[in-house]
Design a protein around this motif. Structure first.
Motif, PDB file in Angstrom:
ATOM      1  N   ARG A  49       0.865  -1.190   0.000  1.00 19.46           N
ATOM      2  CA  ARG A  49       0.000   0.000   0.000  1.00 19.46           C
ATOM      3  C   ARG A  49       0.897   1.233   0.000  1.00 19.46           C
ATOM      4  NH1 ARG A  49       0.302   2.547   4.707  1.00 19.46           N
ATOM      5  NH2 ARG A  49       0.406   1.421   6.689  1.00 19.46           N
ATOM      6  N   GLU A  50       0.304   2.350  -0.375  1.00 23.06           N
ATOM      7  CA  GLU A  50       1.084   3.591  -0.427  1.00 23.06           C
ATOM      8  C   GLU A  50       1.555   3.986   0.968  1.00 23.06           C
ATOM      9  OE1 GLU A  50      -0.333   6.954  -2.551  1.00 23.06           O
ATOM     10  OE2 GLU A  50      -1.268   5.751  -4.149  1.00 23.06           O
ATOM     11  N   TYR A  51       2.755   4.567   0.982  1.00 18.64           N
ATOM     12  CA  TYR A  51       3.346   5.016   2.252  1.00 18.64           C
ATOM     13  C   TYR A  51       2.499   6.127   2.859  1.00 18.64           C
ATOM     14  CZ  TYR A  51       6.719   7.077   5.505  1.00 18.64           C
ATOM     15  OH  TYR A  51       7.338   7.562   6.624  1.00 18.64           O
ATOM     16  N   GLY A  54       4.026   8.259   9.349  1.00 19.79           N
ATOM     17  CA  GLY A  54       4.061   7.421  10.536  1.00 19.79           C
ATOM     18  C   GLY A  54       4.432   5.982  10.253  1.00 19.79           C
ATOM     19  N   ASP A  55       4.423   5.568   8.971  1.00 16.90           N
ATOM     20  CA  ASP A  55       4.825   4.197   8.626  1.00 16.90           C
ATOM     21  C   ASP A  55       6.303   3.995   8.898  1.00 16.90           C
ATOM     22  OD1 ASP A  55       2.331   3.380   7.839  1.00 16.90           O
ATOM     23  OD2 ASP A  55       2.645   3.758   5.701  1.00 16.90           O
ATOM     24  N   ASP A  56       6.666   2.782   9.252  1.00 13.45           N
ATOM     25  CA  ASP A  56       8.065   2.445   9.489  1.00 13.45           C
ATOM     26  C   ASP A  56       8.791   2.435   8.142  1.00 13.45           C
ATOM     27  OD1 ASP A  56      10.535   1.278  10.110  1.00 13.45           O
ATOM     28  OD2 ASP A  56       9.663  -0.007  11.652  1.00 13.45           O
ATOM     29  N   VAL A  73       4.850   0.642   0.889  1.00 16.81           N
ATOM     30  CA  VAL A  73       5.360  -0.185   1.984  1.00 16.81           C
ATOM     31  C   VAL A  73       4.743  -1.581   1.886  1.00 16.81           C
ATOM     32  CG1 VAL A  73       5.770   1.736   3.575  1.00 16.81           C
ATOM     33  CG2 VAL A  73       3.531   0.606   3.550  1.00 16.81           C
ATOM     34  N   ARG A  74       5.481  -2.537   2.416  1.00 18.55           N
ATOM     35  CA  ARG A  74       4.983  -3.911   2.472  1.00 18.55           C
ATOM     36  C   ARG A  74       4.113  -4.080   3.713  1.00 18.55           C
ATOM     37  NH1 ARG A  74      10.361  -4.408   1.344  1.00 18.55           N
ATOM     38  NH2 ARG A  74      10.804  -4.983   3.514  1.00 18.55           N
TER      39      ARG A  74
END
Length: 301
Positions: A49-51, A54-56, A73-74
């Motif tokens: 999905r799109e970053y 707050g995503d790692d 991101v996975r």
């Protein structure tokens, strides 16, 4: 169909009794606790999905990002399937059963293993079996389903033994050889063999080890009202005359038993392993429930 001989018939009767008891105990007292306590051992890729803020950033897939021009991101989900290995001691000392219990230590081990195997089967987890204390050892690879559950009970109850305990080093080596992926390993034994911190440490480093020590209350302390008796060591066949009423003999026996059990307790404490003590004349369900509860609390934090 040919008629069963007496030995086979007795084994099947024991299997049926243990099967029914395991089903009842699992359904009425442990329902739900197993699933919340024993989770999968890793994460499985789900999709991209799109970053988002707050995503790692460690989960950014740079190949997809380069191809699309947008950071992706996975995503992962927990791998639910658990693998249990029931490593059960079938040496001659496990055949002991006093008048204070309706089970021998081996039969009680079979009942505990049956509850764990049935819980695994109900939750679509794989469960395998390693019987040690016999030569060669018996190994049943992990598999799912009720057929596997019944096979496990039957193999434990009908297990052959060759006398003496095998070393924990030998058992540990076989588990490490047969289990490539991280496994929940229940080591069910009376632990009459010498304590071995190094071998237990290696096993616990690769897998999650849960030792269950089975004992009969009568073997922890000699009775004082039977006088002189001739006993036979179940693992060597050697006969001994023992004066049970002798305070010296009784004190020496108790001291040796306490020291031996203490050596194992020290090994598990030093390695941070929670060992459960279970007596054949006591209900083992509270010990399992306590184990499940402590593991659920661990996952919650």
């Amino acid at each position: 169909m040919p008629a069963m001989d007496d030995k086979t018939q007795k084994i099947m009767q024991k299997v049926r009794r243990i099967e029914l008891t395991a089903r009842r105990l699992t359904t009425t007292t442990l329902a739900g606790q197993y699933r919340s306590s024993f989770r999968g051992q890793g994460l499985e890729f789900d999709d991209y999905r799109e970053y988002q803020a707050g995503d790692d950033p460690r989960f950014i897939d740079w190949k997809v990002t380069a191809r699309t021009g947008t950071p992706y991101v996975r995503r992962f989900h927990e791998e639910r399937e658990q693998v249990l290995l029931l490593a059960v001691d079938t040496s001659a000392s496990m055949l002991y059963g006093s008048s204070s219990s309706e089970y021998t230590k081996l039969e009680y081990a079979a009942l505990i293993a049956a509850v764990l195997a049935y819980s695994a089967a109900r939750n679509s987890d794989k469960v395998g079996l390693l019987l040690f204390g016999c030569h060669p050892h018996f190994y049943l690879p992990p598999a799912k389903g009720m057929k596997q559950f019944l096979r496990i009970i039957r193999e434990i109850i009908s297990a052959r033994n060759s006398g003496a305990d095998v070393s924990i080093e030998e058992v540990s080596a076989e588990i490490l050889r047969t289990q490539r992926k991280r496994t929940m390993c229940f080591l069910i034994s009376d632990f009459m063999m010498p304590a071995d911190k190094q071998s237990i440490g290696k096993l616990n480093f690769k897998h999650e080890l849960i030792p269950l020590r089975i004992a009969d209350a009568m073997e922890l302390e000699l009775p004082d009202d039977v006088g002189s008796v001739c006993i036979q060591d179940p693992e060597t066949g050697m006969p001994y005359n023992i004066h049970m009423s002798s305070p010296t003999i009784r004190k020496a026996y108790t001291k040796a038993m306490v020291a031996h059990r203490g050596e194992w307790e020290s090994v598990f404490t030093q390695l941070g392993i929670d060992m459960k003590d279970i007596n054949t004349n006591a209900d083992f369900i509270p010990a399992l429930r306590n184990l499940f509860t402590s593991r659920s609390s661990h996952f919650a934090h």
